[in-house]
Design a protein around this motif. Structure first.
Motif: not given
Ligand code: PBG
Length: 324
Positions: A64-79, A311-324
């Motif tokens: 999932l971290a790889v997916e986040a990185k590929n979507a242009g998200i700079p960070a994950v927050l681990l619990f 913004i820390i958000t649970y929607a980060a991955l699903e929305l990252a590819n939807k932004l203009e």
């Protein structure tokens, strides 16, 4: 400028016009994706209260971290959701703990390409579920600090770029900074949950992280939702103690606090759009009552407009590819 000479509708005439005059834009760069780490291998258990999220063993957290990185998200927050809990939360500062292992695995795979932020708190690790250790049934501030320092150091040792204390004990930022520096982790930053309120909106997270307190509540350490001036005081203290990033949490019901934080401080401001904010949109969407994607984007936009830099958000991955 008065009607009829001035007509504000002229600036809303077409898509390109609206795009051109738009004041706030969301980007994947704004997002931080929370992940829940468990032990084992090949584990990817859906979390009922957080649709689209999973309990992940380190190998799957890496995916999932790889997916986040590929979507242009700079960070994950681990619990971490550990196997064992005890009164002192010892698995929080175990160097083979679930967060430590996931952090190390993600850094091994992605190195500098993705930031790993770790949640520093004891509540998932204590059998009583409070964020600090107990003395005569009360959460004891000062004896908790040492354990938070140890937890932060063990996360840094595993490769965390940023540690994020979320316990709301007094003095933890100074304690953690000192502990990190003593161990040679000068480069590890602190994202402080400075204005963290005692909120009903954490409900879905506590179900996901198995971290609901077994008795009582968190009112003696988390902030009273009625207070905004106190938030400024808390943030000033954390800034003085060495925080690199100040956080307001939750976000949606605290936009005024985010806006004040932006005005009063020149440090980066993070906002945590918490589990309840996400879950209520998902639930309404499932009922067919709202366009969930549009609602979520509007919420996140409002948080950015209020002044959040990230913004820390649970929607980060699903929305990252939807932004203009
Ligand atoms: C633990 C912690 C909590 C959240 C993040 N870290 C819950 C709490 O204080 O009980 C909440 C996150 C969310 O609701 O998304 N201290």
């Amino acid at each position: 400028m008065l009607f009829p000479e001035y007509r504000p509708r002229r600036a809303r005439k077409s898509g390109p016009m609206r795009r051109m005059v738009r004041e706030t834009r969301l980007s994947p760069n704004d997002f931080i994706l929370p992940l829940f780490a468990v032990s084992g291998k090949g584990v990817r258990e859906p979390i009922a209260s957080l649709p689209g999220h999973f309990h992940l063993s380190a190998d799957n957290a890496v995916k999932l971290a790889v997916e986040a990185k590929n979507a242009g998200i700079p960070a994950v927050l681990l619990f971490g959701v550990p196997d064992k809990k005890d009164p002192l939360g010892t698995s929080a500062y175990d160097k083979n703990g679930v967060v430590q292992k996931a952090a190390a695995a993600i850094k091994e795979k992605l190195g500098e390409d993705l930031l790993v932020i770790t949640d520093v708190c004891l509540c998932q690790y204590t059998d009583h579920g409070h964020c600090g250790i107990l003395d005569k049934g009360q959460v004891d501030n000062d004896s908790t600090l040492d354990l938070l320092g140890r937890t932060a150091v063990s996360h840094a040792g595993a490769g965390a770029d940023i540690v994020a204390p979320s316990d709301m004990m007094d003095g933890r930022v100074a304690e953690i900074r000192e502990a990190l520096d003593e161990e040679g982790h000068q480069d590890v930053a602190i994202m402080a949950y400075s204005a963290k309120y005692c909120s009903a909106f954490y409900g879905p997270f506590r179900a996901a992280a198995h971290s609901a307190p077994r008795f009582g509540d968190r009112r003696t350490y988390q902030m009273d939702p009625a207070n905004a001036r106190e938030a400024v005081r808390e943030m000033s203290m954390d800034a003085e103690e060495g925080a690199d990033i100040l956080m307001v949490k939750p976000a949606l019901s605290y936009l005024d606090v985010i806006s004040r934080a932006r005005d009063e401080f020149d440090l980066p401001i993070a906002a945590y759009s918490v589990s309840g904010e996400y879950a209520m949109v998902k639930a309404a969407e499932q009922m067919g009552w709202m366009d969930g994607e549009r609602a979520m984007l509007e919420i996140l936009l409002s948080i950015k407009r209020a002044g959040a830099d990230m913004i820390i958000t649970y929607a980060a991955l699903e929305l990252a590819n939807k932004l203009e």
